[in-house]
Design an enzyme around this catalytic site. Structure first.
Site, short mmCIF file in Angstrom:
data_model
loop_
_atom_site.label_atom_id
_atom_site.label_comp_id
_atom_site.label_asym_id
_atom_site.label_seq_id
_atom_site.Cartn_x
_atom_site.Cartn_y
_atom_site.Cartn_z
N ASP A 45 8.98 7.51 -1.79
CA ASP A 45 9.38 7.72 -3.19
C ASP A 45 8.32 8.49 -3.96
O ASP A 45 8.64 9.30 -4.84
CB ASP A 45 9.64 6.36 -3.86
CG ASP A 45 10.90 5.71 -3.32
OD1 ASP A 45 11.85 6.45 -2.98
OD2 ASP A 45 10.94 4.48 -3.23
N GLY A 46 7.06 8.24 -3.60
CA GLY A 46 5.97 8.98 -4.25
C GLY A 46 6.08 10.47 -4.01
O GLY A 46 5.70 11.28 -4.86
N ASN A 120 9.80 7.75 -13.28
CA ASN A 120 9.70 6.28 -13.26
C ASN A 120 9.37 5.65 -14.62
O ASN A 120 10.11 4.83 -15.11
CB ASN A 120 8.61 5.83 -12.29
CG ASN A 120 9.09 5.78 -10.85
OD1 ASN A 120 10.28 5.80 -10.59
ND2 ASN A 120 8.15 5.70 -9.93
N GLU A 121 8.20 6.03 -15.13
CA GLU A 121 7.76 5.36 -16.36
C GLU A 121 6.67 6.17 -17.06
O GLU A 121 5.99 6.98 -16.46
CB GLU A 121 7.26 3.94 -16.10
CG GLU A 121 5.88 3.79 -15.50
CD GLU A 121 5.81 4.07 -14.02
OE1 GLU A 121 5.07 5.01 -13.68
OE2 GLU A 121 6.45 3.42 -13.21
N ALA A 183 -0.16 -7.71 -19.55
CA ALA A 183 -1.12 -8.73 -20.00
C ALA A 183 -1.19 -8.84 -21.52
O ALA A 183 -2.23 -8.58 -22.14
CB ALA A 183 -2.50 -8.43 -19.41
P1 NAP Z 1 1.73 4.37 -5.06
O1 NAP Z 1 0.60 3.56 -5.55
O2 NAP Z 1 1.75 4.82 -3.65
O3 NAP Z 1 3.11 3.65 -5.39
C1 NAP Z 1 3.23 2.29 -5.34
C2 NAP Z 1 4.51 1.92 -4.64
O4 NAP Z 1 5.63 2.16 -5.50
C3 NAP Z 1 4.77 2.69 -3.36
O5 NAP Z 1 5.18 1.76 -2.39
C4 NAP Z 1 5.90 3.64 -3.76
O6 NAP Z 1 6.71 3.98 -2.67
C5 NAP Z 1 6.66 2.76 -4.73
N1 NAP Z 1 7.59 3.41 -5.64
C6 NAP Z 1 7.45 4.59 -6.32
N2 NAP Z 1 8.53 4.80 -7.10
C7 NAP Z 1 9.36 3.75 -6.91
C8 NAP Z 1 10.63 3.39 -7.44
N3 NAP Z 1 11.25 4.16 -8.36
N4 NAP Z 1 11.19 2.23 -7.03
C9 NAP Z 1 10.57 1.44 -6.14
N5 NAP Z 1 9.38 1.71 -5.60
C10 NAP Z 1 8.77 2.86 -5.98
O7 NAP Z 1 1.81 5.63 -6.02
P2 NAP Z 1 2.87 6.79 -5.98
O8 NAP Z 1 3.53 6.86 -4.66
O9 NAP Z 1 2.17 7.97 -6.51
O10 NAP Z 1 3.93 6.31 -7.04
C11 NAP Z 1 3.63 6.27 -8.40
C12 NAP Z 1 4.32 5.07 -8.93
O11 NAP Z 1 3.65 3.91 -8.46
C13 NAP Z 1 4.28 4.92 -10.44
O12 NAP Z 1 5.32 5.63 -11.04
C14 NAP Z 1 4.40 3.41 -10.63
O13 NAP Z 1 5.75 3.03 -10.82
C15 NAP Z 1 3.98 2.84 -9.29
N6 NAP Z 1 2.84 1.96 -9.50
C16 NAP Z 1 3.04 0.65 -9.34
C17 NAP Z 1 2.03 -0.26 -9.61
C18 NAP Z 1 2.32 -1.70 -9.44
O14 NAP Z 1 3.43 -2.04 -9.04
N7 NAP Z 1 1.37 -2.57 -9.78
C19 NAP Z 1 0.78 0.19 -10.02
C20 NAP Z 1 0.60 1.57 -10.17
C21 NAP Z 1 1.66 2.45 -9.92
P3 NAP Z 1 6.24 5.03 -1.54
O15 NAP Z 1 5.22 4.32 -0.72
O16 NAP Z 1 7.51 5.29 -0.81
O17 NAP Z 1 5.67 6.23 -2.22
MN MN Z 2 3.07 6.51 -2.62
#
Ligand code: NAP
Ligand code: MN
Length: 265
Positions: A45-46, A120-121, A183
């Site tokens: 997804d990233g 996403n956000e 938080a």
């Molecule tokens: P990442 O740190 O690798 O992403 C975190 C996880 O979120 C990965 O497993 C990614 O999947 C998954 N993901 C991304 N978009 C998603 C969606 N729409 N629905 C469900 N899962 C999703 O960083 P990244 O790949 O660059 O993705 C950026 C996104 O990470 C941000 O938009 C944010 O939503 C998310 N994120 C989450 C947290 C948290 O949950 N605490 C913290 C920071 C960022 P893949 O491994 O397939 O890429």
């Molecule tokens: Mn990722």
């Protein structure tokens, strides 16, 4: 047909990309990184987020198609072993085109208004000291929030960071905005909703404050505060991303595979 490829270098080999390019060439596709009509993204997804941001100025003209290299992703309906099926589905128009609206953020400071887009956000975070801001929906004040931050997620992003914050997952094709707290402080000085809030996609969410040392995050990107930001406004944009989905794509199947059970017995 012009196409381009975005892929996650850690999981996709150059050999795989070469064989994909060969197959596409055989079927009349021409590689054109500048002006593609199709963007094939391979990874997770990233990788979709990165592909959309790369072409954010040209989204109207592009169709995105995803090949998943790991566990089933939310935006990638084919696996890397289904490359022939994917090419034949693209050629025979055997796919659904779904248009998802992006989030649009206006980052307002005295000097300028900057516009950002996200799948996403959009997040306002303050890791060092508490962020205090007035939250309003369509100019109606909801609360004065204090805490580490707030995020506004789209339905696409509801299963990402928003979910980790306890927010609800929203079916992808519902055009909604979800506000979630990071938080939050609840005491005699500050009181906030203490739950995620889902509002219609026609609403504007505004966060106003005397911000300092904040980070504006949007998908995998970050806008470090350069000037004094006084307001962040988020709406659902007129800008859309065109995602080609498998005909038999089902959102509940994707949810089950992502969060409940990866492989059926
Ligand atoms: P990442 O740190 O690798 O992403 C975190 C996880 O979120 C990965 O497993 C990614 O999947 C998954 N993901 C991304 N978009 C998603 C969606 N729409 N629905 C469900 N899962 C999703 O960083 P990244 O790949 O660059 O993705 C950026 C996104 O990470 C941000 O938009 C944010 O939503 C998310 N994120 C989450 C947290 C948290 O949950 N605490 C913290 C920071 C960022 P893949 O491994 O397939 O890429
Ligand atoms: Mn990722």
């Amino acid at each position: 047909m012009n196409y381009s490829i975005c892929y996650k270098k850690e999981t996709i080999t150059d050999m795989y990309i070469e064989s994909l390019k060969k197959k596409l060439k055989k079927n009349g596709f021409v590689y054109n990184e500048e002006d593609p009509q199709y963007v094939f993204f391979l990874g997770g997804d990233g990788t979709f987020l990165r592909a959309v941001h790369k072409y954010v100025e040209k989204l109207d003209f592009i169709k995105f198609v995803g090949l998943n290299a790991g566990t089933l992703g939310f935006f990638l309906d084919y696996s890397t072993t289904e490359i022939d099926e994917l090419i034949s589905d693209v050629i025979n128009n055997n796919l659904h085109l779904i248009k998802y609206p992006l989030l649009q953020g206006e980052i307002i400071s005295k000097k300028e208004t900057k516009t950002i887009y996200a799948v996403n956000e959009i997040r306002v975070e303050s890791p060092c000291h508490s962020l205090v801001c007035d939250v309003a929906i369509d100019d109606h004040k909801l609360e004065t929030f204090a805490g580490n931050g707030l995020i506004v997620a789209s339905s696409l992003g509801s299963s990402a960071y928003n979910k980790s914050l306890g927010g609800a997952i929203i079916q992808h094709d519902l055009p909604l905005l979800e506000l979630s707290e990071i938080a939050a402080i609840q005491n005699n000085a500050y009181r906030s909703l203490a739950s995620s809030l889902i509002v219609g996609g026609d609403k504007k969410i505004s966060l106003k404050g005397t911000f300092s040392d904040i980070i504006i995050g949007f998908d995998h990107e970050i806008l470090k505060e350069e000037k004094k930001i006084s307001e962040v406004r988020v709406i659902l944009s007129d800008k859309h991303v065109n995602l080609m989905r498998k005909i038999n794509h089902n959102y509940i199947d994707v949810l089950r595979k992502a969060f409940i059970i990866d492989k059926e017995m």
